[in-house]
Design a protein around this motif. Structure first.
Motif, short mmCIF file in Angstrom:
data_model
loop_
_atom_site.label_atom_id
_atom_site.label_comp_id
_atom_site.label_asym_id
_atom_site.label_seq_id
_atom_site.Cartn_x
_atom_site.Cartn_y
_atom_site.Cartn_z
N CYS A 24 28.20 33.94 50.46
CA CYS A 24 29.58 33.51 50.22
C CYS A 24 29.70 32.00 50.04
N ILE A 25 28.83 31.23 50.66
CA ILE A 25 28.98 29.77 50.64
C ILE A 25 28.86 29.20 49.22
N PRO A 26 27.80 29.52 48.43
CA PRO A 26 27.78 28.99 47.06
C PRO A 26 28.92 29.50 46.20
N SER A 27 29.32 30.76 46.43
CA SER A 27 30.46 31.30 45.68
C SER A 27 31.73 30.54 46.02
N CYS A 28 31.92 30.21 47.29
CA CYS A 28 33.10 29.47 47.72
C CYS A 28 33.12 28.05 47.15
N LEU A 29 31.98 27.39 47.18
CA LEU A 29 31.89 26.04 46.63
C LEU A 29 32.16 26.04 45.13
N TYR A 30 31.65 27.05 44.43
CA TYR A 30 31.89 27.16 42.99
C TYR A 30 33.38 27.38 42.72
N CYS A 31 34.01 28.25 43.51
CA CYS A 31 35.45 28.51 43.34
C CYS A 31 36.27 27.24 43.58
N ILE A 232 44.98 40.76 41.60
CA ILE A 232 43.67 41.17 42.09
C ILE A 232 43.50 40.75 43.55
N MET A 233 43.86 39.51 43.83
CA MET A 233 43.75 39.00 45.19
C MET A 233 44.59 39.82 46.16
N SER A 234 45.81 40.19 45.73
CA SER A 234 46.70 40.94 46.60
C SER A 234 46.18 42.34 46.87
N ILE A 235 45.68 43.00 45.84
CA ILE A 235 45.18 44.38 46.01
C ILE A 235 43.97 44.41 46.93
N ILE A 236 43.02 43.50 46.70
CA ILE A 236 41.81 43.49 47.53
C ILE A 236 42.14 43.08 48.96
N TYR A 276 34.58 41.20 51.78
CA TYR A 276 35.87 41.06 51.11
C TYR A 276 35.84 39.88 50.14
N TYR A 277 35.31 38.74 50.57
CA TYR A 277 35.34 37.55 49.72
C TYR A 277 34.41 37.70 48.52
N LEU A 278 33.26 38.31 48.70
CA LEU A 278 32.36 38.51 47.57
C LEU A 278 33.00 39.43 46.53
N ALA A 279 33.65 40.49 46.98
CA ALA A 279 34.35 41.38 46.05
C ALA A 279 35.48 40.65 45.34
N LEU A 280 36.24 39.86 46.09
CA LEU A 280 37.35 39.10 45.51
C LEU A 280 36.85 38.10 44.47
N SER A 281 35.78 37.40 44.77
CA SER A 281 35.22 36.41 43.84
C SER A 281 34.77 37.07 42.55
N PHE A 282 34.14 38.22 42.66
CA PHE A 282 33.65 38.92 41.48
C PHE A 282 34.79 39.32 40.56
N PHE A 283 35.84 39.91 41.11
CA PHE A 283 36.94 40.39 40.27
C PHE A 283 37.77 39.24 39.70
N ILE A 284 37.95 38.17 40.46
CA ILE A 284 38.69 37.03 39.93
C ILE A 284 37.88 36.32 38.84
N ASP A 288 39.12 35.74 35.09
CA ASP A 288 39.20 34.39 34.54
C ASP A 288 38.49 34.27 33.20
N ARG A 289 37.54 35.15 32.95
CA ARG A 289 36.79 35.11 31.69
C ARG A 289 37.50 35.84 30.55
N LYS A 290 38.60 36.50 30.84
CA LYS A 290 39.33 37.19 29.79
C LYS A 290 39.95 36.17 28.84
N PRO A 291 40.09 36.52 27.57
CA PRO A 291 40.68 35.56 26.62
C PRO A 291 42.12 35.25 26.98
N ARG A 292 42.48 34.00 26.85
CA ARG A 292 43.82 33.57 27.24
C ARG A 292 44.89 34.04 26.27
#
Length: 328
Positions: A24-31, A232-236, A276-284, A288-292
């Motif tokens: 979780c730590i590198p994922s959190c720092l990246y976020c 996504i954040m709310s559902i997870i 929970y946080y790893l799942a949340l990071s993956f889905f967010i 975020d990579r979806k076209p704007r």
């Protein structure tokens, strides 16, 4: 204490949890880095997401410290269980452990309040109301502190020193009050989120048929993008909070009938915040990579209006500052 230290179930749970915390730590720092650099998020949304991730980082660091030390004691050389009792000072970290968990669980409720302001103040929200974000952050931390106080105020009887956890020999049902309030906040958040999504969709539709300002259109776009990530954040978070509440209720019913080592292992499984946080990071990250383009409000038919307005602005300004020569 020897029974706790030699429990294969507790050792396995602590080992898996510690590994997940390290992931979780590198994922959190990246976020945190992405949030800080993002130009698509409003300042207030950034504040809430940064607070959320900072306390995730704190939570993971505390758990690594607690579980890592326990594992070193359990697997290390010892003759008597009296040699490996956890120190009471180290167990104070469990307070930070629980405080950070409450901050994370309350985050969707706070973000909902921020999005309400963004939706109904879309005309002026883009570069204003930063005070509201700071106020929400203070409220965010205060609610978590209140929940921690409600839990700690029920600590009666002996302090359990076989394992670092916030437990008591008193009325454990009293300790369910914070969990109940967190669940209520999630039940409020979900319908509010659906309402905001529909409201912003209607704003986007009406903006296509009228002369909306660029600020309004940008704010609607920012609302839709943030709300989709927030969905996504709310559902997870809702899944995690519901699981946590149900598992805690079951624990209150059957925990006393378990052996002490299985109690501690069960409590760590209930507090599966790293997963929970790893799942949340993956889905967010995937969102975020979806076209704007799916959130953009097309204004092709109205763009000349803005250039015409801009031209009139400069023409009027030129007339006002045009020097007048004195008559001789």
């Amino acid at each position: 204490m020897a029974q706790v230290a030699t429990s294969s179930a507790l050792r396995l749970v602590l080992s898996i949890t510690t590994i997940l915390c390290f992931l979780c730590i590198p994922s959190c720092l990246y976020c945190l880095w992405r949030i800080q650099r993002s130009t698509k998020l409003h300042f207030n949304s950034k504040c809430i997401f940064i607070t959320h991730n900072i306390f995730i980082l704190i939570h993971m660091t505390v758990r690594i410290t607690l579980h890592g030390k326990d594992l070193l004691n359990y697997f290390g050389p010892w003759i008597s269980g009296c040699e490996i009792f956890p120190s009471r000072t180290r167990c104070e970290l469990r307070i930070i452990y629980k405080l950070s968990a409450y901050v994370v669980e309350v985050s969707p409720f706070i973000l909902t309040a921020e999005r309400f302001m963004a939706t109904f103040q879309a005309r002026h929200y883009e570069n204003r109301f930063k005070w509201f974000g700071l106020l929400l952050n203070v409220l965010h931390i205060c609610i978590a502190v209140l929940f921690l106080w409600l839990q700690s105020s029920g600590n009666f009887g002996e302090i359990i020193i076989y394992y670092c956890w916030l437990a008591s020999t008193g009325n454990r049902y009293y300790l369910n009050i914070p969990i109940f309030l967190v669940v209520i906040s999630q039940l409020v958040t979900i319908p509010a989120l659906l309402y905001l999504l529909k409201k912003n969709e209607r704003f986007r539709e009406t903006s296509l048929g009228k002369h909306a300002t660029l600020t309004q259109r940008y704010q609607i776009f920012e609302n839709l993008r943030t709300l989709n990530m927030f969905r996504i954040m709310s559902i997870i978070t809702w899944i995690y909070v519901t699981y946590n509440a149900a598992a805690t209720y079951i624990a209150n019913m059957y925990l006393k009938s378990m052996s002490m080592d299985r109690q501690f292992a069960y409590i760590e499984v209930v507090h599966c915040l790293p997963f929970y946080y790893l799942a949340l990071s993956f889905f967010i990250y995937r969102e975020d990579r979806k076209p704007r383009s799916q959130f953009v409000i097309k204004v092709t038919n109205y763009e000349p209006n803005y250039f015409n307005d801009l031209q009139r602005f400069f023409d009027d300004a030129f007339v006002k500052i045009k020097p007048t020569h004195p008559k001789h």
